[in-house]
Design a protein around this motif. Structure first.
Motif, PDB file in Angstrom:
ATOM      1  N   SER A   6       0.798  -1.213   0.054  1.00  0.00           N
ATOM      2  CA  SER A   6      -0.016  -0.075  -0.045  1.00  0.00           C
ATOM      3  C   SER A   6       0.971   1.172   0.040  1.00  0.00           C
ATOM      4  CB  SER A   6      -0.945  -0.074   1.255  1.00  0.00           C
ATOM      5  OG  SER A   6      -0.136  -0.047   2.420  1.00  0.00           O
ATOM      6  N   GLN A   7       0.303   2.353  -0.845  1.00  0.00           N
ATOM      7  CA  GLN A   7       1.213   3.595  -0.634  1.00  0.00           C
ATOM      8  C   GLN A   7       0.005   4.679  -0.790  1.00  0.00           C
ATOM      9  OE1 GLN A   7       3.311   5.829   0.309  1.00  0.00           O
ATOM     10  NE2 GLN A   7       2.871   6.934  -1.722  1.00  0.00           N
ATOM     11  N   THR A   8      -0.126   5.261   0.646  1.00  0.00           N
ATOM     12  CA  THR A   8      -1.212   6.175   0.745  1.00  0.00           C
ATOM     13  C   THR A   8      -0.742   7.506   0.910  1.00  0.00           C
ATOM     14  OG1 THR A   8      -1.519   5.712   3.077  1.00  0.00           O
ATOM     15  CG2 THR A   8      -2.957   4.423   1.424  1.00  0.00           C
ATOM     16  N   LYS A   9       0.572   7.919   1.018  1.00  0.00           N
ATOM     17  CA  LYS A   9       1.399   9.044   1.278  1.00  0.00           C
ATOM     18  C   LYS A   9       1.245   9.927   0.158  1.00  0.00           C
ATOM     19  CE  LYS A   9       2.471   7.356   5.609  1.00  0.00           C
ATOM     20  NZ  LYS A   9       1.719   7.805   6.662  1.00  0.00           N
ATOM     21  N   LYS A  10       1.288  11.143   0.375  1.00  0.00           N
ATOM     22  CA  LYS A  10       1.437  12.246  -0.698  1.00  0.00           C
ATOM     23  C   LYS A  10       2.900  12.229  -1.186  1.00  0.00           C
ATOM     24  CE  LYS A  10      -2.929  14.083  -0.786  1.00  0.00           C
ATOM     25  NZ  LYS A  10      -3.702  14.124  -2.105  1.00  0.00           N
ATOM     26  N   THR A  11       3.104  12.724  -2.556  1.00  0.00           N
ATOM     27  CA  THR A  11       4.462  12.857  -2.777  1.00  0.00           C
ATOM     28  C   THR A  11       5.283  13.720  -1.986  1.00  0.00           C
ATOM     29  OG1 THR A  11       3.750  14.377  -4.595  1.00  0.00           O
ATOM     30  CG2 THR A  11       3.821  11.961  -5.220  1.00  0.00           C
ATOM     31  N   THR A  12       4.623  14.655  -1.533  1.00  0.00           N
ATOM     32  CA  THR A  12       5.505  15.554  -0.608  1.00  0.00           C
ATOM     33  C   THR A  12       5.957  14.977   0.755  1.00  0.00           C
ATOM     34  OG1 THR A  12       3.297  16.579   0.265  1.00  0.00           O
ATOM     35  CG2 THR A  12       4.363  17.924  -1.652  1.00  0.00           C
ATOM     36  N   GLU A  13       5.096  14.224   1.064  1.00  0.00           N
ATOM     37  CA  GLU A  13       5.457  13.554   2.396  1.00  0.00           C
ATOM     38  C   GLU A  13       6.618  12.694   2.019  1.00  0.00           C
ATOM     39  OE1 GLU A  13       3.854  10.898   6.186  1.00  0.00           O
ATOM     40  OE2 GLU A  13       2.713  11.703   4.808  1.00  0.00           O
ATOM     41  N   LEU A  14       7.017  12.065   0.980  1.00  0.00           N
ATOM     42  CA  LEU A  14       7.614  11.185   0.554  1.00  0.00           C
ATOM     43  C   LEU A  14       9.164  12.064   0.194  1.00  0.00           C
ATOM     44  CD1 LEU A  14       6.013   8.341  -1.571  1.00  0.00           C
ATOM     45  CD2 LEU A  14       6.465   8.226   0.645  1.00  0.00           C
ATOM     46  N   GLU A  15       8.798  13.044  -0.493  1.00  0.00           N
ATOM     47  CA  GLU A  15      10.104  13.833  -0.673  1.00  0.00           C
ATOM     48  C   GLU A  15      10.793  14.430   0.685  1.00  0.00           C
ATOM     49  OE1 GLU A  15       8.874  16.262  -4.895  1.00  0.00           O
ATOM     50  OE2 GLU A  15       7.750  16.715  -3.207  1.00  0.00           O
ATOM     51  N   ASN A  16       9.898  14.628   1.553  1.00  0.00           N
ATOM     52  CA  ASN A  16      10.442  15.274   2.745  1.00  0.00           C
ATOM     53  C   ASN A  16      10.813  14.129   3.684  1.00  0.00           C
ATOM     54  OD1 ASN A  16       9.481  17.879   2.359  1.00  0.00           O
ATOM     55  ND2 ASN A  16       7.436  17.415   3.320  1.00  0.00           N
ATOM     56  N   ARG A  17      10.568  12.960   3.841  1.00  0.00           N
ATOM     57  CA  ARG A  17      10.960  12.012   4.331  1.00  0.00           C
ATOM     58  C   ARG A  17      12.362  11.419   3.891  1.00  0.00           C
ATOM     59  NH1 ARG A  17      12.864   8.195   6.981  1.00  0.00           N
ATOM     60  NH2 ARG A  17      11.967   6.405   7.512  1.00  0.00           N
ATOM     61  N   PHE A  18      12.438  11.345   2.572  1.00  0.00           N
ATOM     62  CA  PHE A  18      13.532  10.807   2.019  1.00  0.00           C
ATOM     63  C   PHE A  18      14.619  11.674   1.267  1.00  0.00           C
ATOM     64  CE2 PHE A  18      10.517   7.275   1.940  1.00  0.00           C
ATOM     65  CZ  PHE A  18      11.177   6.228   2.630  1.00  0.00           C
ATOM     66  N   ASP A  19      14.338  12.972   1.353  1.00  0.00           N
ATOM     67  CA  ASP A  19      15.179  14.213   1.053  1.00  0.00           C
ATOM     68  C   ASP A  19      15.262  13.913  -0.402  1.00  0.00           C
ATOM     69  OD1 ASP A  19      16.609  16.326   1.188  1.00  0.00           O
ATOM     70  OD2 ASP A  19      18.465  15.561   1.629  1.00  0.00           O
ATOM     71  N   VAL A  20      14.378  13.935  -1.180  1.00  0.00           N
ATOM     72  CA  VAL A  20      14.362  13.758  -2.587  1.00  0.00           C
ATOM     73  C   VAL A  20      13.449  14.415  -3.262  1.00  0.00           C
ATOM     74  CG1 VAL A  20      15.294  11.357  -2.350  1.00  0.00           C
ATOM     75  CG2 VAL A  20      12.768  11.665  -2.438  1.00  0.00           C
ATOM     76  N   SER A  21      13.309  14.628  -4.761  1.00  0.00           N
ATOM     77  CA  SER A  21      12.380  15.479  -5.488  1.00  0.00           C
ATOM     78  C   SER A  21      11.806  14.542  -6.338  1.00  0.00           C
ATOM     79  CB  SER A  21      12.916  16.792  -6.051  1.00  0.00           C
ATOM     80  OG  SER A  21      13.677  17.260  -5.022  1.00  0.00           O
TER      81      SER A  21
END
Length: 245
Positions: A6-21
């Motif tokens: 499952s992947q329910t996170k917004k892309t901005t949360e993933l960007e912030n979590r992993f320091d990526v764009s």
């Protein structure tokens, strides 16, 4: 094995979590739609962090394909590979010997961010799905390998022998995905690792007390039911299931 995520996170949360764009902002709307259940055998599009560009989130197709194939051969390959698990999982113990994995393990490692994943528990011949997620509801980092086919990334999730928690749940196969903490996530994407470094990371066991695991609806396994719904990640208690985490 890890065939359902499952992947329910917004892309901005993933960007912030992993320091990526996100590699291309035009795909943000597509990947911002929550996926409560992704069945690997449908080969969904998911976001990955590739070693070659470890500062980006890039779209990938779940199911690794040999890098000598063309983009037109991807779907036919999936049909043929279904009897071998569709390239969805790779045994970490074989990454330096397998004909696909050995070409990726040194330079094509990746992280697959997910909000959770599912594993089956067998009780008296009946499968009960369990959902695993971070207790603080943070995205999890699964270790993987990938190939690049023309402009397409195809990837697989690495698995290892089950820790005690996973052995209780996944009691037939006794396997689990390789889940990495912050330090090992960073190291996994490093370009400076040798074979022993990689083997050390693959031996890492994610702290079980950081995970929440509970039974969910058996609709997850039904091809007749749309299980990509919010309720599929909600706890469901079974009176006949004598099993507790």
């Amino acid at each position: 094995m890890c065939f359902h995520t499952s992947q329910t996170k917004k892309t901005t949360e993933l960007e912030n979590r992993f320091d990526v764009s996100l590699v291309d902002d035009s795909i943000r709307e597509y990947f911002d739609v929550p996926r409560y259940h992704m069945n690997g055998f449908s080969h969904p599009n998911m976001l990955v962090i590739p070693q070659e560009k470890s500062n980006v989130l890039a779209p990938g197709v779940w199911g690794i394909v040999p890098n000598n194939k063309s983009k037109e051969e991807i779907k036919p390959y999936f049909k043929e590979a279904v009897k071998y698990g569709g390239g969805l999982n790779a045994r970490s113990e074989k990454v330096f010997q397998h004909f696909i994995y050995r070409s990726s393990i040194m330079e094509n490692r990746c992280i697959i961010p997910v909000s959770g994943f599912f594993e089956p528990h067998d009780y008296k011949g009946v499968k009960y799905p369990f959902h695993f997620k971070d207790k603080e509801n943070k995205p999890l980092a699964l270790a993987g390998l990938y190939t690049v086919i023309d402009a397409f990334i195809t990837f697989t999730i690495l698995t290892k022998d089950a820790s005690p928690l996973f052995a209780k749940v996944h009691n037939k196969k006794n396997r689990q995905p390789v889940i990495l903490d912050d330090e090992n996530t960073h190291n996994w994407l490093s370009t400076d690792l040798n074979e022993n470094d990689i083997k050390d990371i693959l031996k890492f066991t994610y702290p079980e007390d950081s995970l929440d695991a509970y039974s969910v609806s058996r609709d997850l396994f039904s091809p007749k039911v749309d299980s990509n719904v919010p309720g599929i990640i909600e706890r469901e208690v079974y009176d006949d299931l004598q099993f507790k985490i």
